[in-house]
Design a protein around this motif. Structure first.
Motif, PDB file in Angstrom:
ATOM      1  N   GLU A  68      35.858  51.776  31.549  1.00 19.16           N
ATOM      2  CA  GLU A  68      36.282  51.050  32.736  1.00 19.16           C
ATOM      3  C   GLU A  68      37.650  50.377  32.602  1.00 19.16           C
ATOM      4  O   GLU A  68      38.102  49.704  33.528  1.00 19.16           O
ATOM      5  CB  GLU A  68      35.221  49.997  33.114  1.00 19.16           C
ATOM      6  CG  GLU A  68      35.031  48.882  32.088  1.00 19.16           C
ATOM      7  CD  GLU A  68      33.980  49.187  31.043  1.00 19.16           C
ATOM      8  OE1 GLU A  68      33.472  48.234  30.427  1.00 19.16           O
ATOM      9  OE2 GLU A  68      33.674  50.375  30.816  1.00 19.16           O
ATOM     10  N   GLU A  69      38.308  50.529  31.455  1.00 20.60           N
ATOM     11  CA  GLU A  69      39.613  49.894  31.264  1.00 20.60           C
ATOM     12  C   GLU A  69      40.699  50.937  31.005  1.00 20.60           C
ATOM     13  O   GLU A  69      40.442  51.992  30.430  1.00 20.60           O
ATOM     14  CB  GLU A  69      39.573  48.925  30.075  1.00 20.60           C
ATOM     15  CG  GLU A  69      38.695  47.711  30.307  1.00 20.60           C
ATOM     16  CD  GLU A  69      38.722  46.756  29.124  1.00 20.60           C
ATOM     17  OE1 GLU A  69      39.664  46.845  28.296  1.00 20.60           O
ATOM     18  OE2 GLU A  69      37.812  45.923  29.015  1.00 20.60           O
ATOM     19  N   LYS A  70      41.913  50.608  31.432  1.00 19.19           N
ATOM     20  CA  LYS A  70      43.081  51.429  31.099  1.00 19.19           C
ATOM     21  C   LYS A  70      43.580  50.937  29.739  1.00 19.19           C
ATOM     22  O   LYS A  70      44.164  49.861  29.633  1.00 19.19           O
ATOM     23  CB  LYS A  70      44.173  51.244  32.162  1.00 19.19           C
ATOM     24  CG  LYS A  70      45.333  52.222  32.040  1.00 19.19           C
ATOM     25  CD  LYS A  70      44.964  53.574  32.606  1.00 19.19           C
ATOM     26  CE  LYS A  70      46.158  54.509  32.689  1.00 19.19           C
ATOM     27  NZ  LYS A  70      45.781  55.863  33.115  1.00 19.19           N
ATOM     28  N   ILE A 447      31.795  50.575  46.113  1.00 16.33           N
ATOM     29  CA  ILE A 447      32.239  49.958  47.371  1.00 16.33           C
ATOM     30  C   ILE A 447      33.049  48.712  47.033  1.00 16.33           C
ATOM     31  O   ILE A 447      32.579  47.828  46.316  1.00 16.33           O
ATOM     32  CB  ILE A 447      31.049  49.566  48.274  1.00 16.33           C
ATOM     33  CG1 ILE A 447      30.146  50.783  48.538  1.00 16.33           C
ATOM     34  CG2 ILE A 447      31.550  48.985  49.590  1.00 16.33           C
ATOM     35  CD1 ILE A 447      28.858  50.451  49.286  1.00 16.33           C
ATOM     36  N   VAL A 448      34.284  48.657  47.536  1.00 15.25           N
ATOM     37  CA  VAL A 448      35.124  47.470  47.388  1.00 15.25           C
ATOM     38  C   VAL A 448      35.277  46.859  48.781  1.00 15.25           C
ATOM     39  O   VAL A 448      35.749  47.524  49.716  1.00 15.25           O
ATOM     40  CB  VAL A 448      36.510  47.805  46.804  1.00 15.25           C
ATOM     41  CG1 VAL A 448      37.372  46.539  46.729  1.00 15.25           C
ATOM     42  CG2 VAL A 448      36.374  48.423  45.419  1.00 15.25           C
ATOM     43  N   GLY A 449      34.838  45.607  48.943  1.00 15.45           N
ATOM     44  CA  GLY A 449      34.954  44.914  50.228  1.00 15.45           C
ATOM     45  C   GLY A 449      36.208  44.069  50.260  1.00 15.45           C
ATOM     46  O   GLY A 449      36.390  43.200  49.406  1.00 15.45           O
ATOM     47  N   VAL A 450      37.094  44.324  51.214  1.00 16.42           N
ATOM     48  CA  VAL A 450      38.322  43.539  51.341  1.00 16.42           C
ATOM     49  C   VAL A 450      38.207  42.597  52.537  1.00 16.42           C
ATOM     50  O   VAL A 450      37.442  42.861  53.469  1.00 16.42           O
ATOM     51  CB  VAL A 450      39.576  44.443  51.480  1.00 16.42           C
ATOM     52  CG1 VAL A 450      39.755  45.310  50.257  1.00 16.42           C
ATOM     53  CG2 VAL A 450      39.511  45.307  52.723  1.00 16.42           C
ATOM     54  N   GLY A 451      38.973  41.509  52.505  1.00 17.37           N
ATOM     55  CA  GLY A 451      38.968  40.564  53.615  1.00 17.37           C
ATOM     56  C   GLY A 451      37.916  39.486  53.467  1.00 17.37           C
ATOM     57  O   GLY A 451      37.181  39.431  52.482  1.00 17.37           O
ATOM     58  N   PRO A 452      37.815  38.600  54.494  1.00 20.12           N
ATOM     59  CA  PRO A 452      36.970  37.399  54.392  1.00 20.12           C
ATOM     60  C   PRO A 452      35.535  37.580  54.855  1.00 20.12           C
ATOM     61  O   PRO A 452      34.771  36.623  54.860  1.00 20.12           O
ATOM     62  CB  PRO A 452      37.701  36.413  55.332  1.00 20.12           C
ATOM     63  CG  PRO A 452      38.300  37.304  56.392  1.00 20.12           C
ATOM     64  CD  PRO A 452      38.631  38.606  55.720  1.00 20.12           C
ATOM     65  N   ALA A 453      35.124  38.780  55.273  1.00 18.84           N
ATOM     66  CA  ALA A 453      33.788  38.974  55.856  1.00 18.84           C
ATOM     67  C   ALA A 453      32.679  38.649  54.864  1.00 18.84           C
ATOM     68  O   ALA A 453      32.878  38.663  53.654  1.00 18.84           O
ATOM     69  CB  ALA A 453      33.647  40.413  56.352  1.00 18.84           C
ATOM     70  N   GLU A 454      31.487  38.366  55.407  1.00 20.03           N
ATOM     71  CA  GLU A 454      30.290  38.229  54.574  1.00 20.03           C
ATOM     72  C   GLU A 454      29.775  39.637  54.262  1.00 20.03           C
ATOM     73  O   GLU A 454      29.682  40.475  55.152  1.00 20.03           O
ATOM     74  CB  GLU A 454      29.224  37.428  55.301  1.00 20.03           C
ATOM     75  CG  GLU A 454      29.600  35.970  55.512  1.00 20.03           C
ATOM     76  CD  GLU A 454      29.845  35.240  54.194  1.00 20.03           C
ATOM     77  OE1 GLU A 454      29.076  35.473  53.237  1.00 20.03           O
ATOM     78  OE2 GLU A 454      30.811  34.466  54.116  1.00 20.03           O
ATOM     79  N   VAL A 506      34.003  47.373  38.629  1.00 14.68           N
ATOM     80  CA  VAL A 506      33.420  48.424  39.485  1.00 14.68           C
ATOM     81  C   VAL A 506      33.123  49.699  38.708  1.00 14.68           C
ATOM     82  O   VAL A 506      32.246  50.471  39.085  1.00 14.68           O
ATOM     83  CB  VAL A 506      34.297  48.774  40.717  1.00 14.68           C
ATOM     84  CG1 VAL A 506      34.426  47.598  41.637  1.00 14.68           C
ATOM     85  CG2 VAL A 506      35.643  49.322  40.340  1.00 14.68           C
ATOM     86  N   LEU A 507      33.845  49.926  37.619  1.00 14.85           N
ATOM     87  CA  LEU A 507      33.645  51.170  36.871  1.00 14.85           C
ATOM     88  C   LEU A 507      32.666  51.028  35.707  1.00 14.85           C
ATOM     89  O   LEU A 507      32.236  52.029  35.132  1.00 14.85           O
ATOM     90  CB  LEU A 507      34.987  51.680  36.334  1.00 14.85           C
ATOM     91  CG  LEU A 507      35.973  52.185  37.392  1.00 14.85           C
ATOM     92  CD1 LEU A 507      37.323  52.478  36.758  1.00 14.85           C
ATOM     93  CD2 LEU A 507      35.439  53.436  38.078  1.00 14.85           C
TER      94      LEU A 507
END
Length: 530
Positions: A68-70, A447-454, A506-507
């Motif tokens: 999971e790391e570079k 899944i990556v969630g962006v922004g302020p949503a719940e 995530v990985l």
């Protein structure tokens, strides 16, 4: 060394000849770069081999390997006397490579041209990566608890355990969650398996921290207490029960008569060797990376600075940052570097038809983009041509990748779908159904969630605590990993470090998800050619 992979240097070929009356006396110096850092630190040196342009080095470099790391490596090749200060010797060239590139290359063998001497052909360096054998052990254990603290007002607690391994820098990384046992203060958890490398990196005395929580539907789980152990201590349970006191430090400080918040007992513990992620990669398993990006109107107009798709001249959007962070690691394990990329939730020209799986490169017959840069380029082009609309449907693109995964199920291909989204799913029932079906196929979903949503619905899809189900069918495996992007934006402004942390989280589950598919379907790794 108890863990990781070792990198052996096979004969560099046709090195520069820097000595007047004989051939060069080469040595290789390995430098490593910390995650999210630009600084190079010397890791070690090979022996010096006198008077040759084709040395075959014996000394190996033993490194901890993290999928999971570079993990950037630099190999410098000076020539000179034994023990000389670097820089005092003649410089023969250098090579830059990621450890993942070596492991992901055919048979774990990578040849790279040496560069760095203007106007000269410096020859090549050959790298060979092998996994150390005692990374293969896998643990099966079962735990129960007794008299845990009551946390729920109208019932008892709903306890689950979270395991953390300690890192070299004193921080902790989550490595396992048990299932939730409902409405009891005396839970008995199901037996579970975890690789030794995931639990303690192969270091038998490294601290393993275990937190006990009471599960809450809204995700704000109540902390019951914690205890610490190690692999060595756990392994003693093969001959005896081991009981741990669960302590809540805050309660301990407040209450003079506080004893504990219950106990956890290790009922059983066994160890066996198993195939590893590296075995499959060396045997030729390819990771096929697919991207799906949210083009719904809730992201805001891409031309406005308030939009989640807005890219200023100085900074990429959250979507582009997440894509680069994950993609640049996965691409090392995909030989053709061609990545299908889709958008969903947009109206397409010329007739304004809504689509939930349109190719970002506008080529329905071949949606693949060349490398991560190609995906980024197609993504930015799509922002200029489509109209952001809605709703937010995941099922079509999950089913699209599942269809590709179903074509080859012999273990030679494994698919990873990255979905980047800003909001609440509109087709939750269909998405659950798609995930349950996909869980029997060689694929994982990030899944990556962006922004302020719940993102409560996303937590439900990430089946760490409760396995995803649909119409009475349960997912065969946990294949979804969700993280909110906002958790990785820190005040320091070190974007490189933040994105390295995001990619790491995530990985981290992908190797175990791949292994769970192979084990469930009794697929052995192909033997790498000698």
């Amino acid at each position: 060394a108890p863990r990781g992979a070792h990198t052996r240097l096979c004969p560099p070929r046709n090195l520069l000849d820097m000595d007047t009356f004989s051939k060069s006396d080469p040595v290789v110096v390995l430098f490593v770069q910390g995650s999210g850092s630009s600084e190079w630190k010397e890791f070690g040196r090979t022996e010096v081999i006198d008077n040759t342009l084709n040395p075959d080095f014996v000394r190996k470099f033993v490194l901890d390997y993290y999928f999971e790391e570079k993990q950037n490596l630099r190999f410098d090749e000076p020539s000179g006397s034994h023990g000389a200060v670097l820089g005092a010797q003649d410089f023969l060239g250098q090579a830059f490579v990621a450890l993942g590139e070596v492991i992901g290359s055919q048979r774990g063998r990578l040849e790279r041209a040496l560069t760095g001497v203007p106007g000269k052909r410096c020859g090549t360096i050959l790298l060979l990566a092998e996994e150390l054998s005692n990374c293969r052990d896998i643990i099966t254990m079962q735990l129960c608890a007794n008299k845990l603290d009551k946390k729920d007002f109208f019932g008892k607690s709903d306890p689950f355990l979270v395991f953390y391994r300690s890192n070299e820098d004193g921080t902790f990384t989550i490595c396992h969650k048990t299932e939730v046992v409902k409405n009891t203060l005396n839970p008995v958890w199901q037996p579970f398996t975890i690789p030794v490398r995931a639990l303690c990196n192969g270091d038998y005395d490294r601290t393993v921290k275990i937190d006990v929580y009471d599960w809450d539907r809204d995700g704000s789980h109540d902390f019951i207490g914690e205890f610490a152990t190690s692999y060595r201590e756990l392994s003693r349970a093969q001959s005896q029960f081991t009981v741990y006191e669960v302590l809540n430090p805050r309660k301990k400080c407040k209450k003079k008569k506080y004893v504990n918040s219950g106990t956890v007992t290790l009922l059983s513990f066994s160890v066996e060797s198993e195939f590893t992620f590296v075995d499959y990669i060396r045997g030729g398993t390819q990771l096929n990376f697919t991207v799906a990006i949210d083009f719904t109107a809730s992201n805001g107009m891409p031309s406005q600075p308030t939009s989640l798709h807005y890219a200023s001249p100085y900074q990429l959007s959250a979507y582009a940052l997440a894509l680069k962070a994950v993609g640049e690691i996965i691409q090392d394990y995909d030989s053709d570097k061609l990545f299908p990329a889709y958008g969903f939730g947009a109206k397409l020209p010329p007739d304004g038809k809504i689509s939930h799986q349109f190719p970002l490169n506008n080529n329905a017959d071949n949606p693949s983009c060349a490398g991560i840069e190609g995906v980024l380029e197609s993504y930015l082009q799509s922002l200029r041509t489509v109209q952001l609309y809605g709703p937010t449907n995941f099922a079509p693109v999950i089913n699209q990748v599942a269809g590709a995964a179903a074509q080859v199920t012999d273990g030679s291909q494994y698919h990873v779908l990255l979905i980047i989204t800003d909001g609440v799913i509109s087709d939750m029932l269909q998405t659950k159904e798609a995930i349950v079906t996909a869980s029997a196929l060689p694929m994982s979903i990030i899944i990556v969630g962006v922004g302020p949503a719940e993102f409560e619905a996303m937590e439900e899809l990430d089946g760490d605590e409760v396995r995803v189900s649909s119409r009475g069918r349960y997912a065969e495996r946990d294949i979804v990993q969700f993280v909110p992007f906002r958790d990785y934006v820190d005040d320091s402004g070190n974007q490189v470090l933040s994105m390295a942390r995001l990619a790491k989280d995530v990985l981290a589950e992908i190797p175990e998800q791949l292994l769970s598919y192979m084990k469930t379907h009794d697929i052995k790794p192909r033997r790498a050619d000698p």
